[in-house]
Design a protein around this motif. Structure first.
Motif, PDB file in Angstrom:
ATOM      1  N   LYS A 100       0.837  -1.201   0.000  1.00 47.15           N
ATOM      2  CA  LYS A 100       0.000   0.000   0.000  1.00 47.15           C
ATOM      3  C   LYS A 100       0.875   1.256   0.000  1.00 47.15           C
ATOM      4  O   LYS A 100       0.592   2.224  -0.724  1.00 47.15           O
ATOM      5  CB  LYS A 100      -0.931  -0.014   1.223  1.00 47.15           C
TER       6      LYS A 100
ATOM      7  N   HIS B 168       1.217   4.353  -2.897  1.00 45.47           N
ATOM      8  CA  HIS B 168       1.197   5.798  -2.617  1.00 45.47           C
ATOM      9  C   HIS B 168       2.478   6.465  -3.130  1.00 45.47           C
ATOM     10  O   HIS B 168       2.438   7.565  -3.688  1.00 45.47           O
ATOM     11  CB  HIS B 168       1.046   6.047  -1.122  1.00 45.47           C
TER      12      HIS B 168
ATOM     13  N   ASN C  61       2.617  10.403  -3.476  1.00 46.02           N
ATOM     14  CA  ASN C  61       1.953  10.757  -2.217  1.00 46.02           C
ATOM     15  C   ASN C  61       2.882  10.302  -1.093  1.00 46.02           C
ATOM     16  O   ASN C  61       2.636   9.307  -0.406  1.00 46.02           O
ATOM     17  CB  ASN C  61       0.593  10.058  -2.138  1.00 46.02           C
TER      18      ASN C  61
ATOM     19  N   MET D 201       1.775   9.810   2.789  1.00 47.15           N
ATOM     20  CA  MET D 201       0.985   8.603   3.013  1.00 47.15           C
ATOM     21  C   MET D 201       1.850   7.354   2.892  1.00 47.15           C
ATOM     22  O   MET D 201       1.677   6.383   3.641  1.00 47.15           O
ATOM     23  CB  MET D 201      -0.171   8.544   2.005  1.00 47.15           C
ATOM     24  N   ALA D 202       2.803   7.371   1.939  1.00 48.36           N
ATOM     25  CA  ALA D 202       3.723   6.235   1.792  1.00 48.36           C
ATOM     26  C   ALA D 202       4.535   6.049   3.066  1.00 48.36           C
ATOM     27  O   ALA D 202       4.689   4.918   3.562  1.00 48.36           O
ATOM     28  CB  ALA D 202       4.639   6.459   0.597  1.00 48.36           C
TER      29      ALA D 202
END
Length: 483
Positions: free
Chosen positions: A264, A268, A273, A276-277
């Motif tokens: 996930k 990101h 992003n 968020m990563a």
């Protein structure tokens, strides 16, 4: 079915309010379910539709005329253009009759297949996909066009398009961030699949719609391209468990959850992003570090994932310009694997950002000894040498002024050293010997003498030399292999 407010006009129309992590664009829910548009106001809106749309939607990122009359105006590249134009041709074929009063989308749905186990969604497969279906809590990325039947003209018009924006839409399934029908439709698709869907009002905006773009009781027609999906369901399920229960689970289950969370984070990261990563990588690392190992095999697998996560965190902190945290994670990675070239390389870049040029050079040289043909490391060393030269010049000039010297230096920055010439030759030689590389970019900051030397060497080796433009008027030296 939830309805949306007419005040929420800056949002993409397919979205509902979410938790703030999946999307920044939300359509807020109406607080008063009994609030209805008076008939006179509605008639006024319909009569002066173009003026009303312009005033109400002027702050949106999609031009109002494009929202309601988009079919002939989409200008996107490659497959996206072909897909959206093909859809428009099909719409003309489907709705070319004179039956102005009939529900054209409902009629079209009779030519499609009901989605198994779901009442109110009809599907037509366009291009088959591959792999499995995205489960709940997976992160999906789609391109789509959305259509509905206009109340006034009874024509089929576009109300939203990711193709028009030139950017796909990503969301997590099962979180309520998009309308229910779209979530369920995507759940029936495979990666790289292209399909058409018609969904009933109950799975879209219901009996109140979302004025002015979505009328009441509107059937919605979507053409969707599922670009990719990332399975984070294991991570989501694990994250919802109480901490004490997590610690009692077998390590293999914890490992799978951490890997899912890492995937996930990578999704990101690839979309830039970075914050968020970083959140995902840190969460996965915490799950692994908080769990004890049952045996040597578990420990080996856990340490391997820890190493990868520390490397990921070092990189993402570089991207957001936090070199001190990069140093911490790179050092942690080197404790697990002392000669890891990625850790040494990222530590060297972080030290350079912190102004510790000696340490930066030492770590980059260690990385180069392990991976002598890596062009990224060679470019970093070349850029570091240039930065050191400029720093020395500034320091010398400062001392000269402090001592009152009036000597005028004709050449403020020294000529390129033999080492920089050797680095350029070495990079070009590795580039020629690597058949998979078609072009080689050099770092910014090369002196004019170094540029001249690079151009001469490129010509001598029968390579093409060019200055590649960047943002803000800057450019970098680039060489290409002759066709």
């Amino acid at each position: 079915m939830d309805e949306c407010s007419t005040a929420a006009n800056e949002a993409k129309i397919i979205e509902f309010e979410d938790n703030g992590e999946v999307s920044d664009d939300v359509v807020s829910d109406s607080e008063n379910e009994d609030d209805e548009i008076p008939m006179m106001f509605k008639q006024s809106v319909l009569k002066n539709k173009s003026i009303f749309e312009k005033q109400l939607l002027e702050s949106t990122e999609i031009d109002p005329s494009e929202i309601f009359e988009m079919k002939a105006k989409q200008e996107v590249d490659g497959e996206s253009k072909e897909l959206s134009m093909k859809m428009d041709q099909q719409i003309l074929e489907y709705f070319g009759g004179d039956e102005d009063e009939e529900n054209k989308l409902l009629k079209l749905s009779s030519q499609m297949t009901p989605l198994p186990g779901i009442e109110g969604i009809f599907k037509k497969l366009g291009q088959a996909g591959e792999g499995g279906f995205p489960p709940i809590d997976s992160i999906v990325t789609i391109h789509y066009n959305g259509y509905l039947q206009d109340e006034v003209s009874n024509e089929i018009v576009s109300f939203d398009s990711s193709f028009l924006r030139g950017k796909p839409k990503s969301f997590m399934r099962g979180q309520g961030s998009v309308i229910e029908g779209l979530d369920l439709a995507v759940g029936s698709m495979k990666q790289k699949e292209q399909s058409e869907f018609i969904m009933c009002p109950d799975l879209a905006w219901g009996e109140k719609g979302c004025p002015p773009r979505i009328p009441a009781n509107a059937y919605i027609y979507f053409k969707i391209d599922l670009v990719e999906w990332v399975d984070s369901s294991a991570a989501e399920a694990f994250g919802k468990l109480p901490i004490q229960m997590r610690k009692r689970l077998p390590f293999q289950q914890v490992l799978e959850a951490a890997k899912s969370e890492k995937r996930k984070g990578t999704a990101h990261f690839e979309k830039q992003n970075f914050h968020m990563a970083m959140k995902c990588y840190r969460r996965a690392l915490g799950w692994i570090e908080d769990h004890s190992y049952a045996d040597d095999k578990d420990e080996s697998l856990g340490q391997k994932l820890r190493l990868t996560l520390h490397l990921d965190l070092a990189l993402v902190n570089l991207k957001i310009n936090k070199p001190k945290k990069t140093c911490i994670h790179a050092a942690d990675a080197l404790e697990l694997e002392p000669e890891n070239p990625k850790a040494l390389y990222r530590l060297g870049l972080a030290k350079e950002k912190l102004g510790d040029f000696e340490s930066a050079r030492r770590n980059l040289l260690l990385a180069k000894n392990i991976c002598p043909k890596d062009p990224s490391i060679a470019r970093a060393l070349l850029a570091l040498n240039e930065k050191v030269k400029k720093e020395k010049y500034v320091e010398t000039e400062l001392c000269r002024k402090m001592l009152g010297s009036t000597t005028i230096r004709e050449t403020p920055i020294a000529s390129p050293t033999d080492e920089s010439h050797k680095s350029i030759r070495r990079l070009l030689a590795n580039f020629i010997n690597n058949p998979s590389e078609k072009q080689l970019e050099f770092p910014q900051g090369l002196s004019q003498n170094e540029r001249n030397f690079l151009e001469e060497e490129a010509n001598r080796l029968h390579l093409k030399f060019a200055m590649k433009p960047l943002m803000k008027g800057e450019s970098i030296c680039t060489v290409f292999k002759s066709a």
